[in-house]
Write a protein that holds these residues in place. Structure first.
Motif, PDB file in Angstrom:
ATOM      1  N   SER A 143     -39.542   3.374  34.878  1.00 23.64           N
ATOM      2  CA  SER A 143     -38.954   3.833  33.615  1.00 23.64           C
ATOM      3  C   SER A 143     -37.435   3.849  33.670  1.00 23.64           C
ATOM      4  CB  SER A 143     -39.456   5.241  33.281  1.00 23.64           C
ATOM      5  OG  SER A 143     -40.851   5.260  33.133  1.00 23.64           O
ATOM      6  N   ALA A 144     -36.875   3.900  34.882  1.00 28.39           N
ATOM      7  CA  ALA A 144     -35.418   3.933  35.036  1.00 28.39           C
ATOM      8  C   ALA A 144     -35.060   3.557  36.461  1.00 28.39           C
ATOM      9  CB  ALA A 144     -34.864   5.311  34.698  1.00 28.39           C
ATOM     10  N   ILE A 145     -33.828   3.097  36.631  1.00 26.58           N
ATOM     11  CA  ILE A 145     -33.293   2.758  37.947  1.00 26.58           C
ATOM     12  C   ILE A 145     -31.991   3.530  38.134  1.00 26.58           C
ATOM     13  CG2 ILE A 145     -32.308   0.908  39.374  1.00 26.58           C
ATOM     14  CD1 ILE A 145     -34.211  -1.018  37.901  1.00 26.58           C
ATOM     15  N   VAL A 146     -31.825   4.100  39.323  1.00 27.35           N
ATOM     16  CA  VAL A 146     -30.610   4.850  39.655  1.00 27.35           C
ATOM     17  C   VAL A 146     -29.985   4.201  40.882  1.00 27.35           C
ATOM     18  CG1 VAL A 146     -29.664   7.092  40.285  1.00 27.35           C
ATOM     19  CG2 VAL A 146     -31.649   6.971  38.771  1.00 27.35           C
ATOM     20  N   VAL A 147     -28.691   3.948  40.831  1.00 27.32           N
ATOM     21  CA  VAL A 147     -28.015   3.270  41.937  1.00 27.32           C
ATOM     22  C   VAL A 147     -26.723   3.996  42.301  1.00 27.32           C
ATOM     23  CG1 VAL A 147     -26.792   1.701  40.348  1.00 27.32           C
ATOM     24  CG2 VAL A 147     -27.131   1.032  42.741  1.00 27.32           C
ATOM     25  N   GLY A 148     -26.448   4.075  43.584  1.00 26.49           N
ATOM     26  CA  GLY A 148     -25.185   4.647  44.047  1.00 26.49           C
ATOM     27  C   GLY A 148     -24.044   3.698  43.746  1.00 26.49           C
ATOM     28  N   VAL A 149     -22.977   4.215  43.144  1.00 28.79           N
ATOM     29  CA  VAL A 149     -21.859   3.354  42.748  1.00 28.79           C
ATOM     30  C   VAL A 149     -20.669   3.472  43.696  1.00 28.79           C
ATOM     31  CG1 VAL A 149     -22.533   3.444  40.321  1.00 28.79           C
ATOM     32  CG2 VAL A 149     -20.846   5.096  41.189  1.00 28.79           C
ATOM     33  N   GLY A 150     -20.853   4.175  44.814  1.00 27.12           N
ATOM     34  CA  GLY A 150     -19.760   4.330  45.753  1.00 27.12           C
ATOM     35  C   GLY A 150     -19.034   5.645  45.572  1.00 27.12           C
ATOM     36  N   PRO A 151     -17.844   5.741  46.125  1.00 26.61           N
ATOM     37  CA  PRO A 151     -17.027   4.669  46.714  1.00 26.61           C
ATOM     38  C   PRO A 151     -17.633   4.110  47.993  1.00 26.61           C
ATOM     39  CG  PRO A 151     -16.036   6.803  47.164  1.00 26.61           C
ATOM     40  CD  PRO A 151     -17.167   7.060  46.228  1.00 26.61           C
ATOM     41  N   GLY A 152     -17.333   2.831  48.231  1.00 28.06           N
ATOM     42  CA  GLY A 152     -17.836   2.167  49.413  1.00 28.06           C
ATOM     43  C   GLY A 152     -17.188   0.813  49.576  1.00 28.06           C
ATOM     44  N   PRO A 153     -17.403   0.169  50.717  1.00 28.39           N
ATOM     45  CA  PRO A 153     -16.862  -1.168  50.957  1.00 28.39           C
ATOM     46  C   PRO A 153     -17.390  -2.174  49.944  1.00 28.39           C
ATOM     47  CG  PRO A 153     -17.604  -0.162  53.005  1.00 28.39           C
ATOM     48  CD  PRO A 153     -18.099   0.708  51.896  1.00 28.39           C
ATOM     49  N   GLY A 175     -26.167  -3.412  46.091  1.00 28.30           N
ATOM     50  CA  GLY A 175     -26.989  -2.479  45.340  1.00 28.30           C
ATOM     51  C   GLY A 175     -26.775  -2.576  43.846  1.00 28.30           C
ATOM     52  N   LEU A 176     -25.539  -2.717  43.428  1.00 30.88           N
ATOM     53  CA  LEU A 176     -25.242  -2.764  41.997  1.00 30.88           C
ATOM     54  C   LEU A 176     -25.775  -4.026  41.331  1.00 30.88           C
ATOM     55  CD1 LEU A 176     -21.668  -1.283  42.225  1.00 30.88           C
ATOM     56  CD2 LEU A 176     -23.536  -0.334  40.877  1.00 30.88           C
ATOM     57  N   VAL A 177     -25.617  -5.157  41.979  1.00 32.66           N
ATOM     58  CA  VAL A 177     -26.136  -6.401  41.409  1.00 32.66           C
ATOM     59  C   VAL A 177     -27.654  -6.341  41.322  1.00 32.66           C
ATOM     60  CG1 VAL A 177     -26.446  -8.872  41.851  1.00 32.66           C
ATOM     61  CG2 VAL A 177     -24.185  -7.842  42.104  1.00 32.66           C
ATOM     62  N   THR A 178     -28.297  -5.799  42.356  1.00 39.20           N
ATOM     63  CA  THR A 178     -29.756  -5.686  42.353  1.00 39.20           C
ATOM     64  C   THR A 178     -30.219  -4.763  41.237  1.00 39.20           C
ATOM     65  OG1 THR A 178     -29.833  -6.059  44.748  1.00 39.20           O
ATOM     66  CG2 THR A 178     -31.770  -5.044  43.731  1.00 39.20           C
ATOM     67  N   ALA A 179     -29.545  -3.628  41.076  1.00 39.03           N
ATOM     68  CA  ALA A 179     -29.927  -2.661  40.034  1.00 39.03           C
ATOM     69  C   ALA A 179     -29.781  -3.270  38.643  1.00 39.03           C
ATOM     70  CB  ALA A 179     -29.068  -1.404  40.159  1.00 39.03           C
ATOM     71  N   ARG A 180     -28.666  -3.933  38.412  1.00 39.82           N
ATOM     72  CA  ARG A 180     -28.452  -4.540  37.091  1.00 39.82           C
ATOM     73  C   ARG A 180     -29.488  -5.626  36.801  1.00 39.82           C
ATOM     74  NH1 ARG A 180     -22.104  -5.740  37.862  1.00 39.82           N
ATOM     75  NH2 ARG A 180     -21.251  -3.651  37.590  1.00 39.82           N
ATOM     76  N   ALA A 181     -29.769  -6.463  37.802  1.00 35.81           N
ATOM     77  CA  ALA A 181     -30.727  -7.544  37.612  1.00 35.81           C
ATOM     78  C   ALA A 181     -32.117  -6.993  37.322  1.00 35.81           C
ATOM     79  CB  ALA A 181     -30.757  -8.439  38.852  1.00 35.81           C
ATOM     80  N   MET A 182     -32.528  -5.980  38.075  1.00 34.15           N
ATOM     81  CA  MET A 182     -33.844  -5.382  37.851  1.00 34.15           C
ATOM     82  C   MET A 182     -33.909  -4.705  36.481  1.00 34.15           C
ATOM     83  SD  MET A 182     -34.997  -3.728  41.509  1.00 34.15           S
ATOM     84  CE  MET A 182     -36.597  -3.258  40.797  1.00 34.15           C
ATOM     85  N   GLY A 183     -32.852  -3.984  36.132  1.00 33.56           N
ATOM     86  CA  GLY A 183     -32.836  -3.300  34.844  1.00 33.56           C
ATOM     87  C   GLY A 183     -32.961  -4.270  33.684  1.00 33.56           C
ATOM     88  N   GLU A 184     -32.236  -5.394  33.780  1.00 32.56           N
ATOM     89  CA  GLU A 184     -32.286  -6.388  32.705  1.00 32.56           C
ATOM     90  C   GLU A 184     -33.651  -7.069  32.645  1.00 32.56           C
ATOM     91  OE1 GLU A 184     -29.861 -10.392  31.221  1.00 32.56           O
ATOM     92  OE2 GLU A 184     -29.060  -9.141  32.841  1.00 32.56           O
TER      93      GLU A 184
END
Length: 227
Positions: free
Chosen positions: A63-73, A80-89
């Motif tokens: 029903s939803a995806i939650v992803v850590g946005v950092g800060p990070g390298p 993680g962000l690309v995977t989350a966006r791709a799955m969400g779309e």
């Protein structure tokens, strides 16, 4: 509702599936964590599949995806962000971002002021201060470990950065206590709290919180060769 959460902003790749029933709270279904700062790309997708399989769920059940946005390298964080966006779309479900430092703070359940610090490499840390586990007092920052306690020498500090620089950020014995890296279970719990309308750190857009320019740079124009 099933909420899939994951974070790749630190050396840990952490994934969790949480079942959320409005009015009844969140119930963890499955979780996994792998520590390998060099293999985020290879590790994340198989771990997502593993968590879903252990819970007997399919991607279409989310029903939803939650992803850590950092800060990070830069490199690890974008996985993680690309995977989350791709799955969400692909699944047509909302994607929510959570500050990685907030997830570590949330899991600590500390009620009194403290700080969270993670490894930023280059002998620096990503850090933020908190009034309590659910209330951040400062914006995330990056800099030398000494900055975390610049005007608060007795402030407790947790996170991997505190362990790496225990001589600066540890307690009187040089030790620290609390979670070292983010937990995807905590990430999901925090998001569910906010989606339920309860107070806590704000949910964010799934955009990277770098705080620092990436090392890689676009090549400049070719130099003219004189004859």
């Amino acid at each position: 509702m099933l909420v899939l959460a994951f974070d790749t902003a630190t050396a840990a790749v952490t994934v969790a599936l949480t079942e959320w029933t409005p009015g009844e709270g969140a119930r963890p279904r499955a979780a996994v964590e792998a520590l390998d700062a060099r293999k985020h790309t290879e590790v994340l997708t198989p771990e997502i599949a593993r968590v879903l399989a252990e819970a007997g769920a399919a991607p279409s059940d989310l029903s939803a995806i939650v992803v850590g946005v950092g800060p990070g390298p830069y490199t690890g964080l974008r996985v993680g962000l690309v995977t989350a966006r791709a799955m969400g779309e692909a699944l047509g479900v909302p994607v929510h971002g959570v500050c990685t430092l907030d997830a570590i703070a949330w899991e600590s359940r500390r009620e009194k002021p403290f700080a969270v610090a993670t490894d930023a490499r280059r002998r620096e840390v990503y850090w933020a201060r908190y009034d309590s586990y659910g209330r951040r007092a400062t914006e995330p920052a990056v800099g030398p470990a000494a900055d975390v306690r610049a005007d608060a020498p007795d402030l407790p500090v947790i996170g991997e950065g505190a362990r790496l620089y225990a001589d600066v950020l540890g307690d009187a014995s040089g030790m620290t206590s609390g979670p070292l890296v983010p937990s995807a279970t905590a990430l999901a719990e925090l998001a569910v709290e906010r989606l339920s309308g309860r107070p806590g750190p704000s949910l964010l857009d799934p955009e990277p919180l770098y705080l620092r320019r990436p090392d890689a740079k676009e090549p400049g124009p070719r130099k003219k060769v004189s004859q």
